[in-house]
Design a protein around this motif. Sequence first.
Motif, PDB file in Angstrom:
ATOM      1  N   ALA A 252       1.140   6.315  -7.199  1.00 16.16           N
ATOM      2  CA  ALA A 252      -0.015   7.064  -7.690  1.00 16.16           C
ATOM      3  C   ALA A 252       0.235   8.569  -7.575  1.00 16.16           C
ATOM      4  O   ALA A 252      -0.172   9.358  -8.437  1.00 16.16           O
ATOM      5  CB  ALA A 252      -1.267   6.672  -6.903  1.00 16.16           C
ATOM      6  N   GLY A 253       0.960   8.961  -6.516  1.00 13.89           N
ATOM      7  CA  GLY A 253       1.265  10.371  -6.322  1.00 13.89           C
ATOM      8  C   GLY A 253       2.176  10.948  -7.390  1.00 13.89           C
ATOM      9  O   GLY A 253       2.193  12.168  -7.597  1.00 13.89           O
TER      10      GLY A 253
ATOM     11  N   GLU B  13       0.808  -1.216   0.000  1.00 15.86           N
ATOM     12  CA  GLU B  13       0.000   0.000   0.000  1.00 15.86           C
ATOM     13  C   GLU B  13       0.848   1.276   0.000  1.00 15.86           C
ATOM     14  O   GLU B  13       0.511   2.251  -0.697  1.00 15.86           O
ATOM     15  CB  GLU B  13      -0.934   0.006   1.213  1.00 15.86           C
ATOM     16  CG  GLU B  13      -1.894   1.193   1.285  1.00 15.86           C
ATOM     17  CD  GLU B  13      -2.836   1.285   0.096  1.00 15.86           C
ATOM     18  OE1 GLU B  13      -3.355   2.394  -0.142  1.00 15.86           O
ATOM     19  OE2 GLU B  13      -3.060   0.261  -0.596  1.00 15.86           O
ATOM     20  N   LEU B  14       1.919   1.313   0.761  1.00 11.56           N
ATOM     21  CA  LEU B  14       2.764   2.508   0.799  1.00 11.56           C
ATOM     22  C   LEU B  14       3.300   2.837  -0.594  1.00 11.56           C
ATOM     23  O   LEU B  14       3.240   3.982  -1.041  1.00 11.56           O
ATOM     24  CB  LEU B  14       3.925   2.288   1.770  1.00 11.56           C
ATOM     25  CG  LEU B  14       4.970   3.412   1.837  1.00 11.56           C
ATOM     26  CD1 LEU B  14       4.347   4.715   2.332  1.00 11.56           C
ATOM     27  CD2 LEU B  14       6.138   2.998   2.736  1.00 11.56           C
ATOM     28  N   ALA B  15       3.793   1.834  -1.272  1.00  4.90           N
ATOM     29  CA  ALA B  15       4.314   2.053  -2.622  1.00  4.90           C
ATOM     30  C   ALA B  15       3.194   2.430  -3.583  1.00  4.90           C
ATOM     31  O   ALA B  15       3.358   3.322  -4.427  1.00  4.90           O
ATOM     32  CB  ALA B  15       5.040   0.807  -3.118  1.00  4.90           C
TER      33      ALA B  15
ATOM     34  N   PRO C 112       9.250   6.577  -4.828  1.00  8.65           N
ATOM     35  CA  PRO C 112       9.802   6.627  -6.185  1.00  8.65           C
ATOM     36  C   PRO C 112      10.023   8.038  -6.704  1.00  8.65           C
ATOM     37  O   PRO C 112       9.364   9.001  -6.298  1.00  8.65           O
ATOM     38  CB  PRO C 112       8.733   5.918  -7.009  1.00  8.65           C
ATOM     39  CG  PRO C 112       7.460   6.227  -6.285  1.00  8.65           C
ATOM     40  CD  PRO C 112       7.821   6.202  -4.828  1.00  8.65           C
ATOM     41  N   ILE C 113      10.963   8.123  -7.646  1.00  9.80           N
ATOM     42  CA  ILE C 113      11.183   9.338  -8.408  1.00  9.80           C
ATOM     43  C   ILE C 113      10.552   9.217  -9.788  1.00  9.80           C
ATOM     44  O   ILE C 113      10.052  10.192 -10.338  1.00  9.80           O
ATOM     45  CB  ILE C 113      12.701   9.621  -8.536  1.00  9.80           C
ATOM     46  CG1 ILE C 113      13.304   9.882  -7.155  1.00  9.80           C
ATOM     47  CG2 ILE C 113      12.962  10.817  -9.461  1.00  9.80           C
ATOM     48  CD1 ILE C 113      14.814   9.993  -7.158  1.00  9.80           C
ATOM     49  N   PHE C 114      10.560   7.989 -10.329  1.00  9.24           N
ATOM     50  CA  PHE C 114       9.996   7.723 -11.649  1.00  9.24           C
ATOM     51  C   PHE C 114       8.986   6.580 -11.556  1.00  9.24           C
ATOM     52  O   PHE C 114       8.898   5.886 -10.534  1.00  9.24           O
ATOM     53  CB  PHE C 114      11.109   7.360 -12.642  1.00  9.24           C
ATOM     54  CG  PHE C 114      12.181   8.412 -12.761  1.00  9.24           C
ATOM     55  CD1 PHE C 114      11.905   9.655 -13.318  1.00  9.24           C
ATOM     56  CD2 PHE C 114      13.462   8.165 -12.306  1.00  9.24           C
ATOM     57  CE1 PHE C 114      12.888  10.617 -13.431  1.00  9.24           C
ATOM     58  CE2 PHE C 114      14.461   9.125 -12.412  1.00  9.24           C
ATOM     59  CZ  PHE C 114      14.167  10.357 -12.970  1.00  9.24           C
ATOM     60  N   ASN C 115       8.237   6.367 -12.648  1.00 10.37           N
ATOM     61  CA  ASN C 115       7.159   5.375 -12.635  1.00 10.37           C
ATOM     62  C   ASN C 115       7.641   3.932 -12.472  1.00 10.37           C
ATOM     63  O   ASN C 115       6.843   3.055 -12.177  1.00 10.37           O
ATOM     64  CB  ASN C 115       6.314   5.492 -13.905  1.00 10.37           C
ATOM     65  CG  ASN C 115       5.365   6.678 -13.849  1.00 10.37           C
ATOM     66  OD1 ASN C 115       4.826   6.993 -12.782  1.00 10.37           O
ATOM     67  ND2 ASN C 115       5.181   7.354 -14.964  1.00 10.37           N
ATOM     68  N   ARG C 116       8.904   3.687 -12.725  1.00 13.37           N
ATOM     69  CA  ARG C 116       9.522   2.400 -12.396  1.00 13.37           C
ATOM     70  C   ARG C 116      10.785   2.727 -11.634  1.00 13.37           C
ATOM     71  O   ARG C 116      11.688   3.372 -12.155  1.00 13.37           O
ATOM     72  CB  ARG C 116       9.856   1.586 -13.655  1.00 13.37           C
ATOM     73  CG  ARG C 116       8.655   1.166 -14.477  1.00 13.37           C
ATOM     74  CD  ARG C 116       7.831   0.093 -13.757  1.00 13.37           C
ATOM     75  NE  ARG C 116       6.703  -0.330 -14.570  1.00 13.37           N
ATOM     76  CZ  ARG C 116       5.513   0.254 -14.562  1.00 13.37           C
ATOM     77  NH1 ARG C 116       5.310   1.310 -13.790  1.00 13.37           N
ATOM     78  NH2 ARG C 116       4.533  -0.192 -15.314  1.00 13.37           N
ATOM     79  N   HIS C 117      10.860   2.310 -10.386  1.00  9.12           N
ATOM     80  CA  HIS C 117      12.000   2.659  -9.535  1.00  9.12           C
ATOM     81  C   HIS C 117      12.233   1.498  -8.573  1.00  9.12           C
ATOM     82  O   HIS C 117      11.362   1.165  -7.779  1.00  9.12           O
ATOM     83  CB  HIS C 117      11.713   3.964  -8.777  1.00  9.12           C
ATOM     84  CG  HIS C 117      12.899   4.527  -8.062  1.00  9.12           C
ATOM     85  ND1 HIS C 117      12.923   5.808  -7.546  1.00  9.12           N
ATOM     86  CD2 HIS C 117      14.123   3.996  -7.759  1.00  9.12           C
ATOM     87  CE1 HIS C 117      14.091   6.040  -6.986  1.00  9.12           C
ATOM     88  NE2 HIS C 117      14.836   4.939  -7.091  1.00  9.12           N
TER      89      HIS C 117
END
Length: 314
Positions: free
Chosen positions: A25-26, A18-20, A96-101
Amino acid sequence: MNNEDLQLLHNSQMQTFELARQNFAGLQQVVYKEIPFGTFSIRLQYNPARILSTNAKIDRQTLQNRPCFLCQHHLPAGQQGIAYGNQYHIFVNPYPIFNRHFTVPAKIHTPQQIGPHFENLLNLAFDFPGYTVFYNGPECGASAPDHFHFQMVPRNLMPLEKDVQQTALRQIINQQDYYSISVLRNYLREVIVIQASDLQLLSRLFTSVQHVLGENIPFQQEPMMNILTWFDNCQWTLCIFPRKLRRPRQFFAEGEEKILFSPGCVDMAGVIIAPRKEDFYRYSAPLLTDLFGQVSITPDCRNTIIQQLQKIIL
């Protein structure tokens, strides 16, 4: 193991971690803007969720008193990963900084020092060619300097990856049959670029470069540096940012002068993470020139390092 395994891990964690899930989403709400510098640009990202990492305390007492969030028995609820060889796990980065991190920590609690792990940095880039792999030194942006880890993000999200291809920026200082060493001119921050197609050769080159940096940059654990690498067209590109400071004076200032600028690999590679809105709108070309100038090596140090790198022959 390949890029598809990372995609499957990411998809699974978006359902159960959930945290991720909330922080990824943010990312849909982050705001970007660019500041041009003629032959290159710096990209700014307003990302409030990154304030924990940017503002992280890494003094010895703080590290001793907090549970290590990269150790298996202290992972956040819901975080699951996959093994990478015998030494590492791969986890979705919950901030995350990017959509895949992804974060790639060692399975055992061992200090953030690149020496014994360098070839695994290259192996990760080879095994996941769609990703850039990076390493923040213990005094250069690592928020967990007590637990060794790499990070991975998709290729071509950071300006550096395209900038190294610009002939207007790149100055080759040492070129042999099987490798090249170059630097980027007038790039706000100093960067050494090594390209080679042989893993063992590149490993020896890095050892030589690290030795040169150690002779010119005072250090405690290892020469201060940020490292990024990727594998493309049958060769590795390795980028090394030599450093002299973790944070500029503005980070420690009070009131209006304060700026939460604590650069790691992503910032050095051209994407400045601003967790505070006031910093995001305050950044300008002169301010960034000042900030990077404080944390990067001096021009005199750069020239001495270049002279020594020109003498490397393997």
